[in-house]
Design an enzyme around this catalytic site. Sequence first.
Site, PDB file in Angstrom:
ATOM      1  N   ASP A  29       0.821  -1.218   0.000  1.00 40.37           N
ATOM      2  CA  ASP A  29       0.000   0.000   0.000  1.00 40.37           C
ATOM      3  C   ASP A  29       0.850   1.262   0.000  1.00 40.37           C
ATOM      4  OD1 ASP A  29      -2.265  -1.516  -0.014  1.00 40.37           O
ATOM      5  OD2 ASP A  29      -2.689  -1.308   2.118  1.00 40.37           O
ATOM      6  N   ARG A 110       0.393   5.413  17.856  1.00 42.16           N
ATOM      7  CA  ARG A 110       0.164   6.485  16.877  1.00 42.16           C
ATOM      8  C   ARG A 110       0.650   7.858  17.344  1.00 42.16           C
ATOM      9  NH1 ARG A 110       0.312   1.982  14.605  1.00 42.16           N
ATOM     10  NH2 ARG A 110      -1.535   1.200  13.533  1.00 42.16           N
ATOM     11  N   ASP A 139      -7.432   4.018  12.693  1.00 42.07           N
ATOM     12  CA  ASP A 139      -6.134   4.685  12.570  1.00 42.07           C
ATOM     13  C   ASP A 139      -6.196   5.977  11.767  1.00 42.07           C
ATOM     14  OD1 ASP A 139      -4.556   3.170  14.187  1.00 42.07           O
ATOM     15  OD2 ASP A 139      -3.959   1.750  12.632  1.00 42.07           O
ATOM     16  N   SER A 191      -4.989  -9.195   9.042  1.00 43.76           N
ATOM     17  CA  SER A 191      -4.389  -7.870   9.112  1.00 43.76           C
ATOM     18  C   SER A 191      -3.718  -7.766  10.477  1.00 43.76           C
ATOM     19  CB  SER A 191      -5.465  -6.792   8.954  1.00 43.76           C
ATOM     20  OG  SER A 191      -4.913  -5.509   9.154  1.00 43.76           O
TER      21      SER A 191
END
Length: 448
Positions: A29, A110, A139, A191
């Site tokens: 990605d 994050r 996210d 994932s």
Amino acid sequence: MTATANTAATTATAAPKGKVVLAYSGGLDTSCLIPWLQDQGYEVVTAIAALGQPGSSDIDDIAQKAVSLGATASYAIDMREEFCEDVCACAIKANGMYENRYPLLSALSRPVICKHLVDIAHKEGAVAIAHGCTGKGNDQVRFELECKALDPDLEILGPVRDWDLLTRSQEIEYCADHGIFIEVTKSSPYSIDENVWGRAIECGVLENPWNEPPCDAWVMTVDPIEAPDQPCDVVVSFESGRPVALNGEPMAMLALIGKLNNIAGGNGFGRIDMIEDRVIGIKSRECYEQPAALALITAHKHLESLCLPGDVLAVKLQLEHEWAKQVYGGLWFSPLKDALDSFFESTQQTVTGDVRLRFYKGSCTVTGVKSDSSMYDFGLATYDEGDTYDRSAAKGFMDLYGLPNKVWAQRTLGQDASCDAPAAACDPKPLVVSVEPSGAAAKVTLYK
């Protein structure tokens, strides 16, 4: 921090828009995002975060890969120590558990990533930051809110929400059309997001809540059935709410978390399988492996119960829930979360001591706790010799503590506004109980 530069000129198909800092993982990605952003007219600078995920030891190689794909500069940053010392320690003090089950694995990483993305953007003079998050997950919220909180003037791009590359094969074809070679390996059915605080697993067969997680979904924890037959005891030492040693051996947070992950996971402890409420409003089936995180929060809670007054514990429990919601929702850099941190920090001054944990076939049990700041007083608690509790104070305490209820009962007992009978009939009559003398057949008669 390592920076590398590509001297080859970048050909953009749109008018130049300035630099963009891309949160880059090295996967398909974000590799597609390099030429895609260039097609939009951006000069791409990449940032790679090492947080303990597999392959994070190769971040310099990933940075060089980004340059080979057209990035004009690439930063490789080892954030593991900063993550543990500044974020995981904060989460332990807050007993951070989203929906009282999940120790905030991805949500915690994050803020650290965003802080570095913004720092790099300022250093490079970038006009925007880009991420590879989809439009369906949490996210995207975290990256955008946390970057904006650090610099409201930076534009935040989420190209995966906008482009027309809807499948993996389309992404591979896009790279081929742009002359970019991507080594495609067999895709995981799940994932995965992983860092030193644990591992998140979703998608694939897990999307059906009725399906039991397959054995290959778990990596950090052994099957509890296959775990050792003998229990394993570990003593965790805390100073002011921060874990500082295992079994008497002083350790930095990074080393301590890593060792405890191995011990707890090796005994089958640390698996979570839950239905989770995402920020965007949907429910999602999520599996997590967080052996050290769960063990440390369990130990910390027990030490707090020994060292903090009951009213502080009660209020802190309510605020812990709010703290977890703030962090989960991408509000790490918010006034409320900062205020909650200050409250929690003030409560930790006396949370120093040792907690003994026993791991056994998927369980973690506290078997002992001690502290020089303990509020547990043996003399007050014991029913044996050495009792120092003043029993004579109990009667006066109950008279005063129960006084409001007593007055209420005096004013309301027997007053039933719905009673249509004469007043005398509504007056309560005491119940008289007659019990036969001892030795006779059991017989109880009630008289009204």
